[in-house]
Motif scaffolding. Structure first.
Motif, PDB file in Angstrom:
ATOM      1  N   TYR A  58      68.636 107.130   7.895  1.00  0.00           N
ATOM      2  CA  TYR A  58      68.342 108.373   7.183  1.00  0.00           C
ATOM      3  C   TYR A  58      67.906 109.412   8.209  1.00  0.00           C
ATOM      4  CZ  TYR A  58      68.125 105.389   3.044  1.00  0.00           C
ATOM      5  OH  TYR A  58      68.421 104.505   2.050  1.00  0.00           O
ATOM      6  N   ILE A  59      68.574 110.550   8.229  1.00  0.00           N
ATOM      7  CA  ILE A  59      68.185 111.631   9.135  1.00  0.00           C
ATOM      8  C   ILE A  59      67.541 112.725   8.289  1.00  0.00           C
ATOM      9  CG2 ILE A  59      68.974 113.352  10.809  1.00  0.00           C
ATOM     10  CD1 ILE A  59      69.266 110.422  11.779  1.00  0.00           C
ATOM     11  N   GLY A  60      66.275 112.981   8.562  1.00  0.00           N
ATOM     12  CA  GLY A  60      65.523 113.988   7.832  1.00  0.00           C
ATOM     13  C   GLY A  60      65.946 115.397   8.218  1.00  0.00           C
ATOM     14  N   GLY A  61      65.442 116.381   7.505  1.00  0.00           N
ATOM     15  CA  GLY A  61      65.821 117.776   7.685  1.00  0.00           C
ATOM     16  C   GLY A  61      65.773 118.260   9.120  1.00  0.00           C
ATOM     17  N   GLN A  62      66.924 118.650   9.639  1.00  0.00           N
ATOM     18  CA  GLN A  62      67.038 119.155  11.004  1.00  0.00           C
ATOM     19  C   GLN A  62      67.308 120.655  10.956  1.00  0.00           C
ATOM     20  OE1 GLN A  62      66.585 117.208  13.890  1.00  0.00           O
ATOM     21  NE2 GLN A  62      65.852 115.827  12.289  1.00  0.00           N
ATOM     22  N   GLU A  89      70.496 117.462   6.539  1.00  0.00           N
ATOM     23  CA  GLU A  89      70.061 116.075   6.465  1.00  0.00           C
ATOM     24  C   GLU A  89      71.280 115.225   6.159  1.00  0.00           C
ATOM     25  OE1 GLU A  89      67.038 115.931   3.440  1.00  0.00           O
ATOM     26  OE2 GLU A  89      68.501 115.594   1.867  1.00  0.00           O
ATOM     27  N   GLU A 103      69.083 124.075   7.157  1.00  0.00           N
ATOM     28  CA  GLU A 103      68.481 122.765   7.433  1.00  0.00           C
ATOM     29  C   GLU A 103      69.487 121.711   7.002  1.00  0.00           C
ATOM     30  OE1 GLU A 103      64.587 120.237   5.980  1.00  0.00           O
ATOM     31  OE2 GLU A 103      64.361 122.381   6.385  1.00  0.00           O
TER      32      GLU A 103
END
Length: 168
Positions: free
Chosen positions: A33-37, A129, A127
């Motif tokens: 899981y890649i959180g908000g970038q 994700e 953003e």
């Protein structure tokens, strides 16, 4: 590597997917899981004055986070883009598509673009994700019989240009 180990499903009964896939069947594996970038640099400073510049840096950050987790862009099974300006995003679809391909290749997982009033990072216009699944074993893609490839080009209906697509 533009091929994914996951099965892309684009039914002929749905409209052409433009820059995304309608569905994806995940190969068993490790979930990332890649959180908000956003477009924040390593020092925490937000970079880029325009949505396009911020998208470029945010996507680079997302890919960096994927690779740090031993995943690749082709392992992404779902992606969300949050933006404070859907209109600006829509106007820049061609440029954003080029940036996307530079970072992600020509692989288009299921995606959505969501308009929001603001983002947590002050000044952020975009953003990203995503969810990725790194397969236990790479499985070759089976030929798709009742499916089609994602359309890479941005349909003129999104850019406001007249289109003769589908007319005889």
């Amino acid at each position: 590597m533009d091929r994914t180990p996951h099965e892309i499903v684009n039914p002929l009964s749905l409209s052409d997917p433009i820059g995304y896939s309608h569905a994806l069947v995940v190969t068993p594996g490790r979930t990332v899981y890649i959180g908000g970038q956003t477009s924040r640099r390593m020092d925490g400073v937000l970079t880029g004055d325009s949505l396009v510049q911020q998208f470029d840096q945010a996507l680079a950050n997302m890919v960096e986070a994927l690779r740090a987790a031993k995943a690749e862009p082709t392992h992404v099974v779902s992606m969300r883009v949050y933006t404070t300006s859907v209109g600006v995003y829509r106007i820049n679809l061609n440029t954003l598509g080029s940036i996307y391909r530079r970072h992600m290749g020509r692989y288009y997982p299921p995606m959505s673009v969501v308009g929001v009033t603001e983002l947590l990072t002050s000044g952020a216009q975009v953003e990203l994700e995503c969810l990725a699944v790194v397969p236990d074993v790479y499985i070759e893609e089976a030929p798709e019989e009742a499916s089609r490839e994602s359309v890479e080009e941005v349909d003129a209906t999104f850019t406001g240009e007249a289109s003769d697509r589908g007319r005889d």
